[in-house]
Design a protein around this motif. Structure first.
Motif, PDB file in Angstrom:
ATOM      1  N   HIS A 229      -1.740  -6.083   8.053  1.00  0.00           N
ATOM      2  CA  HIS A 229      -0.506  -7.279   7.734  1.00  0.00           C
ATOM      3  C   HIS A 229      -1.486  -8.172   8.031  1.00  0.00           C
ATOM      4  CE1 HIS A 229       2.544  -4.041   7.892  1.00  0.00           C
ATOM      5  NE2 HIS A 229       2.281  -3.885   8.994  1.00  0.00           N
ATOM      6  N   ASP A 230      -1.411  -9.378   7.260  1.00  0.00           N
ATOM      7  CA  ASP A 230      -1.224 -10.206   6.808  1.00  0.00           C
ATOM      8  C   ASP A 230      -3.364 -10.168   6.796  1.00  0.00           C
ATOM      9  OD1 ASP A 230       0.737 -11.375   6.576  1.00  0.00           O
ATOM     10  OD2 ASP A 230       1.078 -11.063   8.289  1.00  0.00           O
ATOM     11  N   VAL A 231      -3.775  -9.861   6.773  1.00  0.00           N
ATOM     12  CA  VAL A 231      -5.367  -9.732   6.504  1.00  0.00           C
ATOM     13  C   VAL A 231      -5.967 -10.430   5.771  1.00  0.00           C
ATOM     14  CG1 VAL A 231      -4.923  -7.361   7.664  1.00  0.00           C
ATOM     15  CG2 VAL A 231      -5.678  -7.321   5.182  1.00  0.00           C
ATOM     16  N   GLY A 232      -7.607 -10.973   5.747  1.00  0.00           N
ATOM     17  CA  GLY A 232      -8.722 -11.634   4.340  1.00  0.00           C
ATOM     18  C   GLY A 232      -8.018 -12.674   4.755  1.00  0.00           C
ATOM     19  N   PRO A 233      -8.624 -13.568   3.487  1.00  0.00           N
ATOM     20  CA  PRO A 233      -8.713 -14.735   3.340  1.00  0.00           C
ATOM     21  C   PRO A 233      -7.276 -15.167   2.791  1.00  0.00           C
ATOM     22  CG  PRO A 233     -10.450 -13.573   2.470  1.00  0.00           C
ATOM     23  CD  PRO A 233     -10.407 -13.336   3.380  1.00  0.00           C
ATOM     24  N   ASN A 234      -6.873 -14.607   2.645  1.00  0.00           N
ATOM     25  CA  ASN A 234      -5.688 -14.861   1.254  1.00  0.00           C
ATOM     26  C   ASN A 234      -4.665 -14.389   2.244  1.00  0.00           C
ATOM     27  OD1 ASN A 234      -7.521 -15.466  -0.659  1.00  0.00           O
ATOM     28  ND2 ASN A 234      -7.452 -13.672  -1.897  1.00  0.00           N
ATOM     29  N   GLU A 235      -4.947 -14.083   3.408  1.00  0.00           N
ATOM     30  CA  GLU A 235      -3.638 -13.078   3.958  1.00  0.00           C
ATOM     31  C   GLU A 235      -2.847 -12.337   3.481  1.00  0.00           C
ATOM     32  OE1 GLU A 235      -1.798 -16.118   6.839  1.00  0.00           O
ATOM     33  OE2 GLU A 235      -3.731 -17.028   7.275  1.00  0.00           O
ATOM     34  N   TYR A 236      -3.305 -11.550   2.879  1.00  0.00           N
ATOM     35  CA  TYR A 236      -2.514 -10.119   1.520  1.00  0.00           C
ATOM     36  C   TYR A 236      -1.072  -9.553   3.242  1.00  0.00           C
ATOM     37  CZ  TYR A 236      -6.130 -10.719  -1.827  1.00  0.00           C
ATOM     38  OH  TYR A 236      -6.830 -10.789  -2.646  1.00  0.00           O
ATOM     39  N   PRO A 237      -0.282  -9.247   2.997  1.00  0.00           N
ATOM     40  CA  PRO A 237       0.890  -9.355   3.487  1.00  0.00           C
ATOM     41  C   PRO A 237       0.805  -7.931   4.559  1.00  0.00           C
ATOM     42  CG  PRO A 237       1.995 -10.197   1.943  1.00  0.00           C
ATOM     43  CD  PRO A 237       0.463  -9.358   1.251  1.00  0.00           C
ATOM     44  N   LEU A 238       0.265  -6.776   2.899  1.00  0.00           N
ATOM     45  CA  LEU A 238      -0.198  -5.273   3.061  1.00  0.00           C
ATOM     46  C   LEU A 238      -1.288  -4.830   2.984  1.00  0.00           C
ATOM     47  CD1 LEU A 238       1.200  -2.917   5.207  1.00  0.00           C
ATOM     48  CD2 LEU A 238       2.378  -2.745   1.728  1.00  0.00           C
ATOM     49  N   VAL A 239      -2.706  -4.430   3.391  1.00  0.00           N
ATOM     50  CA  VAL A 239      -3.448  -3.328   2.365  1.00  0.00           C
ATOM     51  C   VAL A 239      -3.187  -2.790   3.332  1.00  0.00           C
ATOM     52  CG1 VAL A 239      -5.984  -3.611   2.748  1.00  0.00           C
ATOM     53  CG2 VAL A 239      -4.540  -6.023   2.446  1.00  0.00           C
ATOM     54  N   TYR A 240      -3.903  -1.542   3.036  1.00  0.00           N
ATOM     55  CA  TYR A 240      -3.919  -0.147   2.945  1.00  0.00           C
ATOM     56  C   TYR A 240      -5.509   0.463   3.090  1.00  0.00           C
ATOM     57  CZ  TYR A 240       0.585   0.894   1.212  1.00  0.00           C
ATOM     58  OH  TYR A 240       1.941   1.407   1.089  1.00  0.00           O
TER      59      TYR A 240
ATOM     60  N   ASN B  34     -10.853  -0.697   1.479  1.00  0.00           N
ATOM     61  CA  ASN B  34      -9.513  -1.606   1.256  1.00  0.00           C
ATOM     62  C   ASN B  34      -8.415  -1.528   0.026  1.00  0.00           C
ATOM     63  OD1 ASN B  34      -9.930  -2.059   4.552  1.00  0.00           O
ATOM     64  ND2 ASN B  34     -11.435  -3.172   3.436  1.00  0.00           N
ATOM     65  N   LEU B  35      -7.603  -0.919  -0.356  1.00  0.00           N
ATOM     66  CA  LEU B  35      -6.526  -0.875  -1.045  1.00  0.00           C
ATOM     67  C   LEU B  35      -5.342  -2.325  -0.700  1.00  0.00           C
ATOM     68  CD1 LEU B  35      -7.299   2.515  -1.645  1.00  0.00           C
ATOM     69  CD2 LEU B  35      -7.972   0.990  -2.727  1.00  0.00           C
ATOM     70  N   LEU B  36      -5.559  -3.032  -1.949  1.00  0.00           N
ATOM     71  CA  LEU B  36      -4.073  -3.289  -2.160  1.00  0.00           C
ATOM     72  C   LEU B  36      -3.149  -2.891  -2.968  1.00  0.00           C
ATOM     73  CD1 LEU B  36      -3.071  -6.642  -1.142  1.00  0.00           C
ATOM     74  CD2 LEU B  36      -4.921  -7.032  -3.851  1.00  0.00           C
ATOM     75  N   PRO B  37      -1.797  -2.737  -2.581  1.00  0.00           N
ATOM     76  CA  PRO B  37      -0.824  -2.406  -3.387  1.00  0.00           C
ATOM     77  C   PRO B  37      -0.709  -3.041  -4.016  1.00  0.00           C
ATOM     78  CG  PRO B  37       0.192  -2.782  -1.363  1.00  0.00           C
ATOM     79  CD  PRO B  37      -1.658  -3.563  -0.928  1.00  0.00           C
ATOM     80  N   LEU B  38      -0.210  -2.855  -5.808  1.00  0.00           N
ATOM     81  CA  LEU B  38       0.109  -3.788  -6.806  1.00  0.00           C
ATOM     82  C   LEU B  38       1.696  -3.260  -7.129  1.00  0.00           C
ATOM     83  CD1 LEU B  38      -2.884  -3.223  -8.884  1.00  0.00           C
ATOM     84  CD2 LEU B  38      -2.395  -5.035  -7.067  1.00  0.00           C
ATOM     85  N   ASN B  39       2.173  -4.527  -7.787  1.00  0.00           N
ATOM     86  CA  ASN B  39       3.579  -4.147  -8.006  1.00  0.00           C
ATOM     87  C   ASN B  39       4.184  -3.312  -9.022  1.00  0.00           C
ATOM     88  OD1 ASN B  39       4.396  -6.787  -6.301  1.00  0.00           O
ATOM     89  ND2 ASN B  39       4.696  -8.288  -8.119  1.00  0.00           N
ATOM     90  N   SER B  40       2.962  -2.567  -9.616  1.00  0.00           N
ATOM     91  CA  SER B  40       2.676  -1.733 -10.647  1.00  0.00           C
ATOM     92  C   SER B  40       2.810  -0.003  -9.915  1.00  0.00           C
ATOM     93  CB  SER B  40       1.744  -1.545 -11.493  1.00  0.00           C
ATOM     94  OG  SER B  40       0.257  -1.137 -10.746  1.00  0.00           O
ATOM     95  N   GLY B  41       2.468  -0.176  -9.146  1.00  0.00           N
ATOM     96  CA  GLY B  41       2.150   0.991  -7.682  1.00  0.00           C
ATOM     97  C   GLY B  41       0.833   1.372  -7.209  1.00  0.00           C
ATOM     98  N   ASP B  42       0.126   0.834  -8.376  1.00  0.00           N
ATOM     99  CA  ASP B  42      -1.041   1.095  -8.361  1.00  0.00           C
ATOM    100  C   ASP B  42      -1.928   0.087  -6.838  1.00  0.00           C
ATOM    101  OD1 ASP B  42      -0.564   2.599 -10.445  1.00  0.00           O
ATOM    102  OD2 ASP B  42      -1.242   0.739 -11.686  1.00  0.00           O
ATOM    103  N   LEU B  43      -3.275   1.413  -6.666  1.00  0.00           N
ATOM    104  CA  LEU B  43      -3.738   0.114  -5.564  1.00  0.00           C
ATOM    105  C   LEU B  43      -5.529  -0.132  -6.392  1.00  0.00           C
ATOM    106  CD1 LEU B  43      -3.775   3.449  -3.492  1.00  0.00           C
ATOM    107  CD2 LEU B  43      -2.705   1.392  -2.845  1.00  0.00           C
TER     108      LEU B  43
ATOM    109  N   TYR C 242     -11.970  -8.125   2.605  1.00  0.00           N
ATOM    110  CA  TYR C 242     -10.746  -7.613   2.714  1.00  0.00           C
ATOM    111  C   TYR C 242     -10.372  -9.658   1.115  1.00  0.00           C
ATOM    112  CZ  TYR C 242      -9.748  -5.625   6.677  1.00  0.00           C
ATOM    113  OH  TYR C 242     -10.280  -4.876   7.314  1.00  0.00           O
ATOM    114  N   LYS C 243     -12.001  -9.422   0.358  1.00  0.00           N
ATOM    115  CA  LYS C 243     -12.192 -10.097  -0.515  1.00  0.00           C
ATOM    116  C   LYS C 243     -11.935  -9.840  -2.031  1.00  0.00           C
ATOM    117  CE  LYS C 243     -14.323 -14.586   1.195  1.00  0.00           C
ATOM    118  NZ  LYS C 243     -15.363 -14.898   0.908  1.00  0.00           N
ATOM    119  N   GLN C 244     -11.151 -10.020  -3.026  1.00  0.00           N
ATOM    120  CA  GLN C 244     -10.902  -9.522  -4.342  1.00  0.00           C
ATOM    121  C   GLN C 244     -12.890  -9.799  -5.020  1.00  0.00           C
ATOM    122  OE1 GLN C 244      -8.412  -8.766  -7.248  1.00  0.00           O
ATOM    123  NE2 GLN C 244      -6.506 -10.117  -5.603  1.00  0.00           N
TER     124      GLN C 244
END
Length: 144
Positions: free
Chosen positions: A90-101, A113-122, A129-131
């Protein structure tokens, strides 16, 4: 007046019981949300791409395990199989992503490290933790 109060209380009780009868949890755990199969082709430094199939299995909403099958296009016909645990960060990386798997192999190494997207994809993130800046598609699409 008493009859109206009793009727209102009856409807309220029914609404509460109807909510309890649902099989869906009110707020599913991040592990339950991640459960499923994902696939895509991720970039590769020394091959045409890595054909990737990821299966995440929820374990009683308290954790998840994964099986990853990776095939290096143009170099291998047989997929490499990796197993391990899924960590929810939770809250990781320079963008403080709320959730990362984070996929951790059986020896404790970080696989992805995978960022969940609104579409359900990763979407694949870098180790920091940067894009990742790439012309390639870094998305594993949920297939079920």
């Amino acid at each position: 007046m008493l009859k109206r109060v009793a009727t209102t209380m009856g409807f309220a009780a029914f609404a509460v019981l109807a909510g309890c009868a649902s099989n869906e949890p009110a707020n599913p755990s991040p592990y339950a949300q991640a459960q499923g199969t994902y696939q895509g082709t991720l970039p590769c430094a020394d091959c045409s791409g890595i054909k990737t199939r990821l299966n995440i299995r929820n374990q009683d909403n308290t954790g998840a395990s994964f099986t990853l099958k990776s095939t290096r296009i143009g170099q291998s016909q047989e997929p490499m199989k990796t197993k391990g645990q899924v960590l929810v960060l939770h809250d990781v990386g320079p963008n403080e992503y709320p959730l990362v798997y984070q996929l951790k192999g059986t020896n404790g190494n970080t696989i992805y490290n995978l960022l969940p997207l609104n579409s359900g994809d990763l979407k694949l993130l870098g180790k920091d933790y940067k894009q990742v800046q790439s012309n390639n598609d870094l998305t594993l699409r949920k297939v079920n």
